[in-house]
Design a protein around this motif. Structure first.
Motif, PDB file in Angstrom:
ATOM      1  N   ALA A   4       0.829  -1.205   0.000  1.00 49.20           N
ATOM      2  CA  ALA A   4       0.000   0.000   0.000  1.00 49.20           C
ATOM      3  C   ALA A   4       0.865   1.257   0.000  1.00 49.20           C
ATOM      4  O   ALA A   4       0.486   2.283  -0.587  1.00 49.20           O
ATOM      5  CB  ALA A   4      -0.945  -0.012   1.195  1.00 49.20           C
ATOM      6  N   PHE A   5       2.034   1.197   0.665  1.00 49.30           N
ATOM      7  CA  PHE A   5       2.978   2.315   0.609  1.00 49.30           C
ATOM      8  C   PHE A   5       3.366   2.607  -0.837  1.00 49.30           C
ATOM      9  O   PHE A   5       3.508   3.774  -1.231  1.00 49.30           O
ATOM     10  CB  PHE A   5       4.232   1.996   1.425  1.00 49.30           C
ATOM     11  CG  PHE A   5       4.171   2.464   2.852  1.00 49.30           C
ATOM     12  CD1 PHE A   5       4.415   3.785   3.165  1.00 49.30           C
ATOM     13  CD2 PHE A   5       3.881   1.580   3.865  1.00 49.30           C
ATOM     14  CE1 PHE A   5       4.367   4.221   4.471  1.00 49.30           C
ATOM     15  CE2 PHE A   5       3.825   2.004   5.186  1.00 49.30           C
ATOM     16  CZ  PHE A   5       4.073   3.331   5.494  1.00 49.30           C
ATOM     17  N   SER A  35       1.040   7.689  -6.203  1.00 48.86           N
ATOM     18  CA  SER A  35       0.001   8.704  -6.356  1.00 48.86           C
ATOM     19  C   SER A  35       0.487  10.098  -5.975  1.00 48.86           C
ATOM     20  O   SER A  35      -0.135  11.087  -6.369  1.00 48.86           O
ATOM     21  CB  SER A  35      -1.214   8.350  -5.485  1.00 48.86           C
ATOM     22  OG  SER A  35      -1.769   7.100  -5.852  1.00 48.86           O
ATOM     23  N   LEU A  36       1.607  10.174  -5.223  1.00 49.55           N
ATOM     24  CA  LEU A  36       1.994  11.469  -4.657  1.00 49.55           C
ATOM     25  C   LEU A  36       3.393  11.943  -5.048  1.00 49.55           C
ATOM     26  O   LEU A  36       3.608  13.147  -5.159  1.00 49.55           O
ATOM     27  CB  LEU A  36       1.914  11.400  -3.124  1.00 49.55           C
ATOM     28  CG  LEU A  36       0.524  11.157  -2.525  1.00 49.55           C
ATOM     29  CD1 LEU A  36       0.643  11.006  -1.015  1.00 49.55           C
ATOM     30  CD2 LEU A  36      -0.427  12.285  -2.879  1.00 49.55           C
ATOM     31  N   ILE A  37       4.336  11.022  -5.215  1.00 47.58           N
ATOM     32  CA  ILE A  37       5.725  11.439  -5.417  1.00 47.58           C
ATOM     33  C   ILE A  37       6.324  10.735  -6.625  1.00 47.58           C
ATOM     34  O   ILE A  37       5.649   9.987  -7.327  1.00 47.58           O
ATOM     35  CB  ILE A  37       6.579  11.154  -4.152  1.00 47.58           C
ATOM     36  CG1 ILE A  37       6.508   9.672  -3.762  1.00 47.58           C
ATOM     37  CG2 ILE A  37       6.120  12.020  -2.988  1.00 47.58           C
ATOM     38  CD1 ILE A  37       7.349   9.321  -2.543  1.00 47.58           C
ATOM     39  N   SER A  38       7.612  10.987  -6.835  1.00 46.78           N
ATOM     40  CA  SER A  38       8.296  10.441  -8.001  1.00 46.78           C
ATOM     41  C   SER A  38       8.517   8.939  -7.871  1.00 46.78           C
ATOM     42  O   SER A  38       8.333   8.345  -6.802  1.00 46.78           O
ATOM     43  CB  SER A  38       9.652  11.133  -8.176  1.00 46.78           C
ATOM     44  OG  SER A  38      10.532  10.773  -7.119  1.00 46.78           O
ATOM     45  N   ARG A  39       8.945   8.336  -8.965  1.00 42.41           N
ATOM     46  CA  ARG A  39       9.183   6.892  -8.982  1.00 42.41           C
ATOM     47  C   ARG A  39      10.283   6.491  -8.008  1.00 42.41           C
ATOM     48  O   ARG A  39      10.120   5.565  -7.217  1.00 42.41           O
ATOM     49  CB  ARG A  39       9.533   6.467 -10.407  1.00 42.41           C
ATOM     50  CG  ARG A  39       9.804   4.997 -10.568  1.00 42.41           C
ATOM     51  CD  ARG A  39       9.993   4.673 -12.036  1.00 42.41           C
ATOM     52  NE  ARG A  39       8.747   4.818 -12.785  1.00 42.41           N
ATOM     53  CZ  ARG A  39       8.648   4.598 -14.093  1.00 42.41           C
ATOM     54  NH1 ARG A  39       9.702   4.237 -14.797  1.00 42.41           N
ATOM     55  NH2 ARG A  39       7.490   4.748 -14.704  1.00 42.41           N
ATOM     56  N   TRP A  40      11.415   7.205  -8.038  1.00 43.87           N
ATOM     57  CA  TRP A  40      12.513   6.868  -7.135  1.00 43.87           C
ATOM     58  C   TRP A  40      12.161   7.190  -5.691  1.00 43.87           C
ATOM     59  O   TRP A  40      12.574   6.484  -4.764  1.00 43.87           O
ATOM     60  CB  TRP A  40      13.781   7.595  -7.553  1.00 43.87           C
ATOM     61  CG  TRP A  40      14.461   6.943  -8.719  1.00 43.87           C
ATOM     62  CD1 TRP A  40      14.571   7.439  -9.986  1.00 43.87           C
ATOM     63  CD2 TRP A  40      15.107   5.669  -8.734  1.00 43.87           C
ATOM     64  NE1 TRP A  40      15.243   6.556 -10.793  1.00 43.87           N
ATOM     65  CE2 TRP A  40      15.588   5.464 -10.048  1.00 43.87           C
ATOM     66  CE3 TRP A  40      15.321   4.679  -7.776  1.00 43.87           C
ATOM     67  CZ2 TRP A  40      16.283   4.310 -10.420  1.00 43.87           C
ATOM     68  CZ3 TRP A  40      16.011   3.533  -8.136  1.00 43.87           C
ATOM     69  CH2 TRP A  40      16.481   3.360  -9.442  1.00 43.87           C
ATOM     70  N   LEU A  93      12.173   4.492  -2.592  1.00 50.18           N
ATOM     71  CA  LEU A  93      12.845   4.765  -1.321  1.00 50.18           C
ATOM     72  C   LEU A  93      11.865   4.622  -0.157  1.00 50.18           C
ATOM     73  O   LEU A  93      12.206   4.047   0.896  1.00 50.18           O
ATOM     74  CB  LEU A  93      13.447   6.173  -1.341  1.00 50.18           C
ATOM     75  CG  LEU A  93      14.151   6.619  -0.049  1.00 50.18           C
ATOM     76  CD1 LEU A  93      15.312   5.684   0.274  1.00 50.18           C
ATOM     77  CD2 LEU A  93      14.627   8.059  -0.181  1.00 50.18           C
ATOM     78  N   ALA A  94      10.643   5.128  -0.324  1.00 51.81           N
ATOM     79  CA  ALA A  94       9.636   5.018   0.734  1.00 51.81           C
ATOM     80  C   ALA A  94       9.293   3.560   1.026  1.00 51.81           C
ATOM     81  O   ALA A  94       9.150   3.155   2.192  1.00 51.81           O
ATOM     82  CB  ALA A  94       8.381   5.792   0.337  1.00 51.81           C
ATOM     83  N   VAL A  95       9.175   2.747  -0.025  1.00 53.81           N
ATOM     84  CA  VAL A  95       8.877   1.330   0.156  1.00 53.81           C
ATOM     85  C   VAL A  95      10.043   0.617   0.834  1.00 53.81           C
ATOM     86  O   VAL A  95       9.844  -0.259   1.690  1.00 53.81           O
ATOM     87  CB  VAL A  95       8.536   0.668  -1.196  1.00 53.81           C
ATOM     88  CG1 VAL A  95       8.353  -0.842  -1.033  1.00 53.81           C
ATOM     89  CG2 VAL A  95       7.268   1.282  -1.781  1.00 53.81           C
ATOM     90  N   LEU A  96      11.264   1.006   0.483  1.00 57.02           N
ATOM     91  CA  LEU A  96      12.446   0.427   1.129  1.00 57.02           C
ATOM     92  C   LEU A  96      12.439   0.724   2.630  1.00 57.02           C
ATOM     93  O   LEU A  96      12.684  -0.166   3.458  1.00 57.02           O
ATOM     94  CB  LEU A  96      13.722   0.979   0.491  1.00 57.02           C
ATOM     95  CG  LEU A  96      15.048   0.581   1.164  1.00 57.02           C
ATOM     96  CD1 LEU A  96      15.248  -0.930   1.131  1.00 57.02           C
ATOM     97  CD2 LEU A  96      16.214   1.302   0.499  1.00 57.02           C
ATOM     98  N   VAL A  97      12.138   1.965   2.994  1.00 62.35           N
ATOM     99  CA  VAL A  97      12.077   2.336   4.410  1.00 62.35           C
ATOM    100  C   VAL A  97      10.982   1.552   5.118  1.00 62.35           C
ATOM    101  O   VAL A  97      11.172   1.034   6.229  1.00 62.35           O
ATOM    102  CB  VAL A  97      11.860   3.854   4.560  1.00 62.35           C
ATOM    103  CG1 VAL A  97      11.590   4.212   6.015  1.00 62.35           C
ATOM    104  CG2 VAL A  97      13.071   4.625   4.045  1.00 62.35           C
TER     105      VAL A  97
END
Length: 200
Positions: free
Chosen positions: A93-94, A100-105, A109-113
């Protein structure tokens, strides 16, 4: 970066999230709060809401755990695996929220965190309502954004309402997310209406 590489990276991260959450899942004994959840889930369906209310939490998680135990049995591993399941879904879901909100990279990075964050891993290994509450909250935000940015499909609206209800009936603090999200939606409608009236 191509879409194929992006999907491959996300798949690796989601599989990594599953491994981190399932690793040594039953190495520790059930502790007191987990025992309370297991006790409530083992009761008759009609009794679970009252027991959960007495324990200061909504009943939805214990109801899910009740049917989960019927399906897979009751062991330390199987009881905690329900939270693993929702914890991994929350990582996915992240990704949907990030795209929907930020860039691909930025999304990767968010999914990695989210994959490696000790806080999220810990609560995805506990027989409590935290991982499901996080997942349902994430889905409600994703559905709201998709509904606002798309053709206002009733499917996304229904998904938003259902996920929001599941979140608040999993943990009372989910009301905070629901309140802020509804305020955001109202402000968005208000600004769009003012913009429409200004063009008349």
């Amino acid at each position: 970066m191509s879409n194929r590489i992006e999907r491959l990276l996300i798949l690796v991260l989601v599989l990594g999230a599953f491994w981190l959450r399932a690793f040594r899942l039953d190495v520790q004994s059930i502790w007191s709060d987990e025992g309370l959840s297991l006790f409530r889930a083992s009761q008759d369906l009609a009794e679970i809401p009252g027991l959960s209310a007495a324990g200061i939490h909504p009943p939805f998680y214990e109801l899910l755990l009740h049917f989960w135990e019927i399906l897979v049995g009751r062991t330390e591993f199987s009881a905690r695996f329900l939270s693993v399941f929702f914890g991994v879904l929350a990582v996915a879901a992240f990704y949907q929220l990030g795209r929907s909100l930020i860039s691909r990279w930025g999304t990767i990075l968010a999914v990695l965190v989210a994959t490696v964050a000790p806080f999220l891993v810990y609560y995805s290994q506990e027989t409590r309502m935290y991982a499901p509450a996080l997942f349902f909250s994430m889905v409600s935000v994703v559905a709201a954004i998709r509904w606002l940015r798309g053709p206002r499909s009733w499917i996304w609206l229904a998904c938003y309402i259902a996920a929001m209800a599941a979140a608040v009936y999993s943990h009372y603090y989910a009301w905070l997310i629901t309140a802020f999200l509804n305020i955001f939606l109202l402000l968005r409608f208000w600004s769009q209406r003012r913009a429409g009236m200004a063009q008349l």
